[in-house]
Design an enzyme around this catalytic site. Sequence first.
Site, PDB file in Angstrom:
ATOM      1  N   ASP A   1      66.674 101.082   8.119  1.00  0.00           N
ATOM      2  CA  ASP A   1      65.374 100.412   8.105  1.00  0.00           C
ATOM      3  C   ASP A   1      64.604 100.721   6.830  1.00  0.00           C
ATOM      4  OD1 ASP A   1      64.283  99.715  11.352  1.00  0.00           O
ATOM      5  OD2 ASP A   1      66.250 100.525  10.913  1.00  0.00           O
TER       6      ASP A   1
ATOM      7  N   CYS B   1      69.891 106.341  14.224  1.00  0.00           N
ATOM      8  CA  CYS B   1      68.757 105.556  13.727  1.00  0.00           C
ATOM      9  C   CYS B   1      68.374 104.400  14.631  1.00  0.00           C
ATOM     10  CB  CYS B   1      69.043 105.103  12.299  1.00  0.00           C
ATOM     11  SG  CYS B   1      69.021 106.502  11.147  1.00  0.00           S
ATOM     12  N   ASP B   2      67.387 103.626  14.146  1.00  0.00           N
ATOM     13  CA  ASP B   2      66.597 102.739  14.985  1.00  0.00           C
ATOM     14  C   ASP B   2      67.391 101.796  15.880  1.00  0.00           C
ATOM     15  OD1 ASP B   2      65.113 103.780  12.773  1.00  0.00           O
ATOM     16  OD2 ASP B   2      63.512 102.400  13.244  1.00  0.00           O
ATOM     17  N   LYS B   3      68.366 101.087  15.339  1.00  0.00           N
ATOM     18  CA  LYS B   3      69.111 100.113  16.139  1.00  0.00           C
ATOM     19  C   LYS B   3      70.467 100.642  16.565  1.00  0.00           C
ATOM     20  CE  LYS B   3      65.569  97.909  15.031  1.00  0.00           C
ATOM     21  NZ  LYS B   3      65.082  99.071  14.277  1.00  0.00           N
TER      22      LYS B   3
ATOM     23  N   CYS C   1      64.547 110.235  10.377  1.00  0.00           N
ATOM     24  CA  CYS C   1      63.218 110.453   9.784  1.00  0.00           C
ATOM     25  C   CYS C   1      62.457 111.562  10.518  1.00  0.00           C
ATOM     26  CB  CYS C   1      62.407 109.169   9.812  1.00  0.00           C
ATOM     27  SG  CYS C   1      63.238 107.780   9.043  1.00  0.00           S
TER      28      CYS C   1
ATOM     29  N   GLU D   1      59.947  94.392  10.802  1.00  0.00           N
ATOM     30  CA  GLU D   1      58.849  95.355  10.982  1.00  0.00           C
ATOM     31  C   GLU D   1      57.732  95.086   9.980  1.00  0.00           C
ATOM     32  OE1 GLU D   1      61.318  99.297  12.496  1.00  0.00           O
ATOM     33  OE2 GLU D   1      60.537  99.221  10.462  1.00  0.00           O
TER      34      GLU D   1
ATOM     35  N   SER E   1      57.113  99.717  12.823  1.00  0.00           N
ATOM     36  CA  SER E   1      57.852 100.970  12.746  1.00  0.00           C
ATOM     37  C   SER E   1      57.177 101.985  13.646  1.00  0.00           C
ATOM     38  CB  SER E   1      57.866 101.482  11.305  1.00  0.00           C
ATOM     39  OG  SER E   1      58.306 102.817  11.260  1.00  0.00           O
TER      40      SER E   1
END
Length: 567
Positions: free
Chosen positions: A82, A123-125, A196, A449, A475
Amino acid sequence: MKQGKRSQKILEGLGEQYYRATLKSMGYTTDDLKRPIIGIANSWNEIVPGHFNLRQVSQRVRDGIYRAGGTPVEFGTIVLCDGVAQGHNGMHYILPSREIICDSVEAFAEAHLLDAIVLLGSCDKIVPGMLMAAARLDIPCILLPSGPMDGGIIFDGRQSDQTSSAEAYGMLSAKKITKKEYITLETLSCPTCGSCSYLGTANTMCCISEALGMTLPFGGTIPATVAARLAIAEETGKKIVELVEKNITARKIITNGSIRNAIKLCLAISGSTNAVMHITAIAHEAKLNINVLEEFDKLSRVTPHIAKINPSSKYNMIDFYKAGGVYKVLKELSAVLDKEVMTVTAKTMGENIEDITFLYPENKEVIKTYNEPFGYQGGVAVLRGNLAPNTGITKPGAFDKSLYHFIGEAICFDSEEEAEEAILEGKIKDGHVVVIRYEGPKGGPGMREMFKAMKYLYGRGLGKTTALITDGRFSGTNNGCFVGHISPEAAEGGPIAVIENGDKIEIDIDNRKINLLIPDKIIEERLKNWKRPKPKFTTGYLALYSKLASSGAEGAILKYENFDKNK
């Protein structure tokens, strides 16, 4: 040792020599092929910090599998960052990549009849995509993240991270900091690999996986660069073999009860708004009958806000881990959890909570108690109204209470880039509600985002005097008054498509409302004159995704019946 139920269909018996011969070409032994075949879905690569250490983590998982009597088989999946994809066309691919990851894990497992899988991703996805695959396959699975990265140099009152650069750019454009201060962040804001350092979508989903029962205790929060990360990797490898022996499959863990536990955890830590969409998609793949949006709405009103982590406070994920992490919060929530649900420890959630040992001293500036929380409602809220008839998602746990009731004047943009340019040029003023539309699952496509837009508003000193609404996403690091996932989206003819500059918009957190303050008759007239825009992509994966994607309210899952709908 009980034999694996799937792989033996092709690896056991005189007539199955073809398969054994094929695998022996790579050095597998007769003994190896008698063991359960355990896949390791490794999303390691060299461009995403949250996956950079997964080579070492994977090796320890392999050690654990082999020690426990299984045979590890490692394979790769794609993973997109991202951070690197922010603010340009790359972000169109981020959410759609979730479906590719899910599909690729499913395809590999089914084609090779794996008995179980350890899912390595942070991570995000990637985390939701892998959990979706686990639920779809319904074989023994454990998710193991890489762990969060360390925080960086102190900036603006807290340890910095890569998002500090976006805030700092807004400050630089407003002449609030020097160029030297800005450039320093480039080298010192991200001192290690890992997901992160703040509670963004990545770490939210890693925490949710623990609460869901799909990750070993502390597996979501142990820092990326400490020895315990490797130790839990080996333990995960051993545990997956035990799950095969006991036939504990993903859908025995991902249940209505565990979904509710995960929602309560998300609310108690004020997790990313994207979690609403991802949990909806995971529940869909598990074929559950739970309405995740309704559960978020209902539970947000009664679940206390127990933990504060950046962006809700100055404390980062490693502070949260040392304060007790996910299981400290679960212990505080214990009275309202479903403690009978099964987990990947092969024990129930209640047994895990009872057995847990916290190594570090408690820190009530990070994690408070159930009876004396930071707030008595959860940090994520579902809004509805004439502007968002289906839903809008916000995160009141990450913004000042003075913004809980905001009425402002709309200033509209049909893309993320247009809005960001206007913010940096100083066109956004106190009292504005920035409207960014045609960024939903179909219209984006890919539901980008609005990360930079919010950071720029903050950097220019507008974080407490403006709001931002969008049919796109945010985000997990964003703070300020924002509402995303507005559904129906603009490209589907939702009311957000016909907002005009100067219209008044009301955001009412306490009453869970978001409304366009003009007569409904005018909204109806504008919608009659609205015309569906042409798709932005007509070839490649994004063209397919834009045809099949459902709304954010449905988890942005792919609905194949949409082929006919979009002819």
